[in-house]
Design a protein around this motif. Structure first.
Motif, PDB file in Angstrom:
ATOM      1  N   ALA A 175       4.759 -28.484  78.514  1.00  0.00           N
ATOM      2  CA  ALA A 175       5.987 -29.029  77.931  1.00  0.00           C
ATOM      3  C   ALA A 175       6.988 -29.469  78.992  1.00  0.00           C
ATOM      4  CB  ALA A 175       6.627 -27.977  77.015  1.00  0.00           C
ATOM      5  N   ARG A 176       6.834 -28.968  80.202  1.00  0.00           N
ATOM      6  CA  ARG A 176       7.754 -29.353  81.273  1.00  0.00           C
ATOM      7  C   ARG A 176       7.463 -30.756  81.794  1.00  0.00           C
ATOM      8  NH1 ARG A 176       9.126 -23.856  84.289  1.00  0.00           N
ATOM      9  NH2 ARG A 176       8.356 -22.342  82.759  1.00  0.00           N
ATOM     10  N   TYR A 177       6.260 -31.260  81.491  1.00  0.00           N
ATOM     11  CA  TYR A 177       5.837 -32.564  82.010  1.00  0.00           C
ATOM     12  C   TYR A 177       5.277 -33.406  80.869  1.00  0.00           C
ATOM     13  CZ  TYR A 177       6.303 -29.479  85.912  1.00  0.00           C
ATOM     14  OH  TYR A 177       6.812 -28.554  86.782  1.00  0.00           O
ATOM     15  N   PRO A 178       6.140 -33.766  79.910  1.00  0.00           N
ATOM     16  CA  PRO A 178       5.663 -34.446  78.701  1.00  0.00           C
ATOM     17  C   PRO A 178       5.064 -35.816  78.952  1.00  0.00           C
ATOM     18  CG  PRO A 178       8.063 -34.494  78.817  1.00  0.00           C
ATOM     19  CD  PRO A 178       7.601 -33.560  79.896  1.00  0.00           C
ATOM     20  N   GLY A 179       5.382 -36.410  80.098  1.00  0.00           N
ATOM     21  CA  GLY A 179       4.849 -37.742  80.366  1.00  0.00           C
ATOM     22  C   GLY A 179       3.521 -37.740  81.094  1.00  0.00           C
ATOM     23  N   ALA A 180       2.994 -36.560  81.427  1.00  0.00           N
ATOM     24  CA  ALA A 180       1.773 -36.480  82.227  1.00  0.00           C
ATOM     25  C   ALA A 180       0.523 -36.442  81.352  1.00  0.00           C
ATOM     26  CB  ALA A 180       1.814 -35.252  83.115  1.00  0.00           C
ATOM     27  N   SER A 181      -0.595 -36.829  81.948  1.00  0.00           N
ATOM     28  CA  SER A 181      -1.907 -36.675  81.329  1.00  0.00           C
ATOM     29  C   SER A 181      -2.518 -35.395  81.885  1.00  0.00           C
ATOM     30  CB  SER A 181      -2.787 -37.882  81.664  1.00  0.00           C
ATOM     31  OG  SER A 181      -4.117 -37.653  81.224  1.00  0.00           O
ATOM     32  N   ILE A 182      -2.846 -34.446  81.001  1.00  0.00           N
ATOM     33  CA  ILE A 182      -3.286 -33.119  81.449  1.00  0.00           C
ATOM     34  C   ILE A 182      -4.666 -32.796  80.887  1.00  0.00           C
ATOM     35  CG2 ILE A 182      -2.744 -30.645  81.461  1.00  0.00           C
ATOM     36  CD1 ILE A 182       0.192 -31.359  81.125  1.00  0.00           C
ATOM     37  N   ARG A 183      -5.591 -32.427  81.755  1.00  0.00           N
ATOM     38  CA  ARG A 183      -6.910 -31.978  81.317  1.00  0.00           C
ATOM     39  C   ARG A 183      -7.121 -30.526  81.722  1.00  0.00           C
ATOM     40  NH1 ARG A 183     -10.686 -31.860  85.468  1.00  0.00           N
ATOM     41  NH2 ARG A 183     -10.052 -32.931  87.398  1.00  0.00           N
ATOM     42  N   HIS A 184      -7.975 -29.823  80.988  1.00  0.00           N
ATOM     43  CA  HIS A 184      -8.228 -28.393  81.204  1.00  0.00           C
ATOM     44  C   HIS A 184      -9.461 -28.227  82.092  1.00  0.00           C
ATOM     45  CE1 HIS A 184      -8.595 -24.156  79.138  1.00  0.00           C
ATOM     46  NE2 HIS A 184      -8.708 -24.101  80.448  1.00  0.00           N
ATOM     47  N   ASP A 185      -9.291 -27.438  83.187  1.00  0.00           N
ATOM     48  CA  ASP A 185     -10.417 -27.175  84.082  1.00  0.00           C
ATOM     49  C   ASP A 185     -10.173 -25.840  84.781  1.00  0.00           C
ATOM     50  OD1 ASP A 185     -12.369 -27.066  86.064  1.00  0.00           O
ATOM     51  OD2 ASP A 185     -12.253 -29.204  86.531  1.00  0.00           O
TER      52      ASP A 185
END
Length: 294
Positions: A175-185
């Motif tokens: 939620a701190r980086y709403p503009g980012a693309s985040i993947r789980h690894d």
């Protein structure tokens, strides 16, 4: 330095017991309780407790008691007590040595910071730390955020100061980086954790924040390990003596726990309060540092 035979995941599993042991020893050290009493406080045999504590902290319980006495004696001497009085009150012995990680930090451009990481490709995953299971958010330029997972914690809604399960911890960081693309690894997080906690490699930290907040976070890095400062003192350090409240908000907004040491910031009365990942964890971090300080 840590025992090479104490893997990071082992220290993570031991964290809850060690946090209780640190609190108990912090309250009872003036009486110099023996190993058996300390072990009983966390339900372990003396042999098991000695081994687990030493492998987690890098020093023995007795050395930790000595570090607490050393710190208390220093406070007494600075307050005007004689050397003899300080020695009689604390029964001094030497503290352990500190193994520090060096942090290289860089900021984003104002536009990147304002956009909440827009366009950044980040990785999120779980990996162990000495303070329990960590939630790691990693970018191309380094560590973006570190939080903590309390397994078995109930799902929460809204803001809470402690007890986040994995889903809540991940959501908190994302939620701190709403503009980012985040993947789980998880594998990437585990490799990163091993590099900084076991191999002792320098830690690149990518600070997504406004210039004022980055200034406060740099001031946190200047506080020596094991020491604390009030929000007011931090405000004075950055030449903004009337901005203690804004400094407090910047400290609370620090995304990189432990490495950017917001746990070293205290209220004006010296209380441990409002730590985002739990007061017990803040206490554990401070006494861990004090125990290792040369």
């Amino acid at each position: 330095m840590f025992d090479e035979q104490a893997p990071l995941d082992e220290r993570a599993r031991a964290y809850d017991r060690m946090a209780k042991a640190l609190e108990w020893l912090g309250e009872t050290w003036p009486d110099w309780p023996d190993l058996e009493a300390a072990a009983c406080s966390v339900g372990l045999s003396p042999h098991h407790f000695q081994r687990e504590f030493t492998r987690w902290a890098g020093i023995s319980p007795k050395q930790y008691q000595g570090a607490l006495a050393h710190g208390a004696a220093g406070d007494m001497l600075r307050a005007g007590a004689s050397v003899l009085d300080a020695a009689l009150e604390t029964g001094l012995s030497g503290p352990g040595r500190l193994h520090d990680l060096f942090i290289a930090h860089e900021g984003l451009t104002p536009g990147e910071a304002k956009a909440g990481g827009k366009g950044a490709e980040l990785v999120i995953g779980r990996a162990p730390t000495p303070f329990g299971l960590g939630a790691w958010l990693i970018g191309p330029r380094g560590l973006v955020a570190l939080g903590f997972i309390d397994e078995g914690a109930p799902a929460r809604t809204g803001f809470a100061h402690q007890g986040r399960g994995e889903a809540d911890a991940f959501a908190d960081l994302a939620a701190r980086y709403p503009g980012a693309s985040i993947r789980h690894d998880d594998g990437e997080a585990e490799r990163f954790a091993s590099r900084v906690f076991e191999a002792g490699e320098p830690l690149p930290v990518c600070l997504y924040g406004t210039p004022f907040r980055r200034q406060v976070w740099r001031a946190l890095l200047e506080i020596p390990a094991g020491e604390t400062r009030t929000y007011g003192a931090l405000a004075g350090r950055i030449a903004a003596p009337k901005a203690a409240r804004a400094v407090g908000a910047a400290v609370g907004g620090n995304p990189v726990s432990w490495f950017i040491p917001c746990h070293r910031a205290l209220a004006a009365d010296g209380r441990l309060h409002n730590y985002h990942w739990g007061i017990a964890r803040k206490r554990a971090m401070l006494v861990y540092e004090r125990a290792h300080r040369a």
